[in-house]
Write a protein that holds these residues in place. Sequence first.
Motif, mmCIF file in Angstrom:
data_model
loop_
_atom_site.group_PDB
_atom_site.id
_atom_site.type_symbol
_atom_site.label_atom_id
_atom_site.label_comp_id
_atom_site.label_asym_id
_atom_site.label_seq_id
_atom_site.Cartn_x
_atom_site.Cartn_y
_atom_site.Cartn_z
ATOM 1 N N ALA A 1 -86.431 -4.054 38.295
ATOM 2 C CA ALA A 1 -85.397 -3.577 37.375
ATOM 3 C C ALA A 1 -85.791 -2.233 36.754
ATOM 4 C CB ALA A 1 -85.142 -4.610 36.282
ATOM 5 N N ARG A 2 -87.055 -2.107 36.377
ATOM 6 C CA ARG A 2 -87.519 -0.839 35.797
ATOM 7 C C ARG A 2 -87.481 0.295 36.829
ATOM 8 N NH1 ARG A 2 -91.302 -4.523 33.567
ATOM 9 N NH2 ARG A 2 -90.861 -4.864 31.373
ATOM 10 N N ALA A 3 -87.808 -0.018 38.077
ATOM 11 C CA ALA A 3 -87.759 0.998 39.136
ATOM 12 C C ALA A 3 -86.320 1.472 39.345
ATOM 13 C CB ALA A 3 -88.332 0.440 40.437
ATOM 14 N N LEU A 4 -85.371 0.548 39.321
ATOM 15 C CA LEU A 4 -83.962 0.928 39.439
ATOM 16 C C LEU A 4 -83.556 1.848 38.290
ATOM 17 C CD1 LEU A 4 -82.489 -2.552 40.412
ATOM 18 C CD2 LEU A 4 -82.665 -0.557 41.902
ATOM 19 N N ALA A 5 -83.958 1.492 37.090
ATOM 20 C CA ALA A 5 -83.627 2.307 35.918
ATOM 21 C C ALA A 5 -84.261 3.694 36.015
ATOM 22 C CB ALA A 5 -84.072 1.602 34.638
ATOM 23 N N ARG A 6 -85.527 3.752 36.448
ATOM 24 C CA ARG A 6 -86.188 5.065 36.604
ATOM 25 C C ARG A 6 -85.488 5.904 37.657
ATOM 26 N NH1 ARG A 6 -90.791 1.918 36.162
ATOM 27 N NH2 ARG A 6 -91.110 2.010 38.418
ATOM 28 N N GLY A 7 -85.018 5.275 38.729
ATOM 29 C CA GLY A 7 -84.300 6.007 39.766
ATOM 30 C C GLY A 7 -83.011 6.621 39.226
ATOM 31 N N VAL A 8 -82.288 5.865 38.422
ATOM 32 C CA VAL A 8 -81.065 6.386 37.808
ATOM 33 C C VAL A 8 -81.399 7.526 36.853
ATOM 34 C CG1 VAL A 8 -79.110 5.834 36.291
ATOM 35 C CG2 VAL A 8 -79.799 4.226 38.092
ATOM 36 N N THR A 9 -82.466 7.361 36.080
ATOM 37 C CA THR A 9 -82.904 8.427 35.165
ATOM 38 C C THR A 9 -83.315 9.675 35.932
ATOM 39 O OG1 THR A 9 -83.650 6.771 33.573
ATOM 40 C CG2 THR A 9 -84.508 8.988 33.310
ATOM 41 N N ASP A 10 -84.071 9.494 37.021
ATOM 42 C CA ASP A 10 -84.463 10.641 37.850
ATOM 43 C C ASP A 10 -83.235 11.373 38.371
ATOM 44 O OD1 ASP A 10 -87.094 9.907 37.474
ATOM 45 O OD2 ASP A 10 -87.391 9.182 39.541
ATOM 46 N N TYR A 11 -82.244 10.613 38.823
ATOM 47 C CA TYR A 11 -81.001 11.208 39.316
ATOM 48 C C TYR A 11 -80.338 12.036 38.214
ATOM 49 C CZ TYR A 11 -76.082 11.521 40.556
ATOM 50 O OH TYR A 11 -74.819 11.991 40.792
ATOM 51 N N GLY A 12 -80.258 11.465 37.006
ATOM 52 C CA GLY A 12 -79.630 12.154 35.892
ATOM 53 C C GLY A 12 -80.353 13.419 35.476
ATOM 54 N N GLN A 13 -81.662 13.460 35.715
ATOM 55 C CA GLN A 13 -82.446 14.634 35.367
ATOM 56 C C GLN A 13 -82.528 15.624 36.515
ATOM 57 O OE1 GLN A 13 -86.186 12.931 34.127
ATOM 58 N NE2 GLN A 13 -85.385 12.401 32.121
ATOM 59 N N GLY A 14 -81.898 15.309 37.642
ATOM 60 C CA GLY A 14 -81.895 16.207 38.780
ATOM 61 C C GLY A 14 -83.174 16.220 39.565
ATOM 62 N N ILE A 15 -83.978 15.171 39.457
ATOM 63 C CA ILE A 15 -85.257 15.087 40.173
ATOM 64 C C ILE A 15 -85.013 14.673 41.599
ATOM 65 C CG2 ILE A 15 -87.477 13.862 40.274
ATOM 66 C CD1 ILE A 15 -87.353 13.700 37.208
ATOM 67 N N ARG B 1 -77.863 11.341 46.797
ATOM 68 C CA ARG B 1 -78.995 11.776 45.963
ATOM 69 C C ARG B 1 -79.438 10.659 45.027
ATOM 70 N NH1 ARG B 1 -79.811 14.628 41.228
ATOM 71 N NH2 ARG B 1 -77.596 14.938 40.845
ATOM 72 N N LEU B 2 -78.465 9.918 44.500
ATOM 73 C CA LEU B 2 -78.785 8.778 43.640
ATOM 74 C C LEU B 2 -79.535 7.710 44.435
ATOM 75 C CD1 LEU B 2 -78.581 7.058 41.071
ATOM 76 C CD2 LEU B 2 -76.252 6.433 41.779
ATOM 77 N N ALA B 3 -79.072 7.425 45.633
ATOM 78 C CA ALA B 3 -79.731 6.415 46.482
ATOM 79 C C ALA B 3 -81.172 6.803 46.777
ATOM 80 C CB ALA B 3 -78.947 6.242 47.779
ATOM 81 N N HIS B 4 -81.407 8.058 47.070
ATOM 82 C CA HIS B 4 -82.771 8.511 47.362
ATOM 83 C C HIS B 4 -83.661 8.434 46.125
ATOM 84 C CE1 HIS B 4 -82.549 9.689 51.552
ATOM 85 N NE2 HIS B 4 -81.319 10.121 51.295
ATOM 86 N N ALA B 5 -83.120 8.768 44.951
ATOM 87 C CA ALA B 5 -83.902 8.681 43.716
ATOM 88 C C ALA B 5 -84.306 7.231 43.444
ATOM 89 C CB ALA B 5 -83.103 9.244 42.541
ATOM 90 N N ILE B 6 -83.375 6.299 43.633
ATOM 91 C CA ILE B 6 -83.677 4.885 43.419
ATOM 92 C C ILE B 6 -84.677 4.397 44.454
ATOM 93 C CG2 ILE B 6 -82.702 2.558 43.535
ATOM 94 C CD1 ILE B 6 -80.152 3.765 42.216
ATOM 95 N N GLN B 7 -84.466 4.757 45.713
ATOM 96 C CA GLN B 7 -85.369 4.316 46.783
ATOM 97 C C GLN B 7 -86.793 4.809 46.540
ATOM 98 O OE1 GLN B 7 -84.982 2.134 48.965
ATOM 99 N NE2 GLN B 7 -86.573 2.452 50.466
ATOM 100 N N ASN B 8 -86.938 6.052 46.119
ATOM 101 C CA ASN B 8 -88.277 6.596 45.844
ATOM 102 C C ASN B 8 -88.989 5.773 44.773
ATOM 103 O OD1 ASN B 8 -88.011 8.655 47.710
ATOM 104 N ND2 ASN B 8 -87.300 10.143 46.208
ATOM 105 N N GLN B 9 -88.268 5.402 43.731
ATOM 106 C CA GLN B 9 -88.887 4.608 42.660
ATOM 107 C C GLN B 9 -89.222 3.195 43.125
ATOM 108 O OE1 GLN B 9 -90.144 5.274 39.758
ATOM 109 N NE2 GLN B 9 -89.570 7.417 39.739
ATOM 110 N N LEU B 10 -88.349 2.596 43.925
ATOM 111 C CA LEU B 10 -88.626 1.255 44.442
ATOM 112 C C LEU B 10 -89.870 1.245 45.326
ATOM 113 C CD1 LEU B 10 -85.041 -0.043 45.239
ATOM 114 C CD2 LEU B 10 -86.647 -1.014 43.588
#
Length: 85
Positions: free
Chosen positions: A71-85, A6-15
Amino acid sequence: MPGGGRLAHAIQNQLVKTLAPFDADYKDRGVKAHLSFCVLRQTAMPAVLVETGFIDSEDVNLLTRHGDDIARALARGVTDYGQGI
């Protein structure tokens, strides 16, 4: 995909959202599970490895010009993961 899927998908979506506008030929290579990698297999928390480009290709221009965006996309992906998006 166990663990960090789920984390990988959140990061990939932001990238993809971040890089596609900068590079008309940007190719979404998707998320791949490689559970043989020790850093992914031997951890008690979600873990991902991110390959943002290839330095022996045209990606080097994208990496050098848009490193902060990546770098910002990676950070947003981690944030999305943490928020359950």
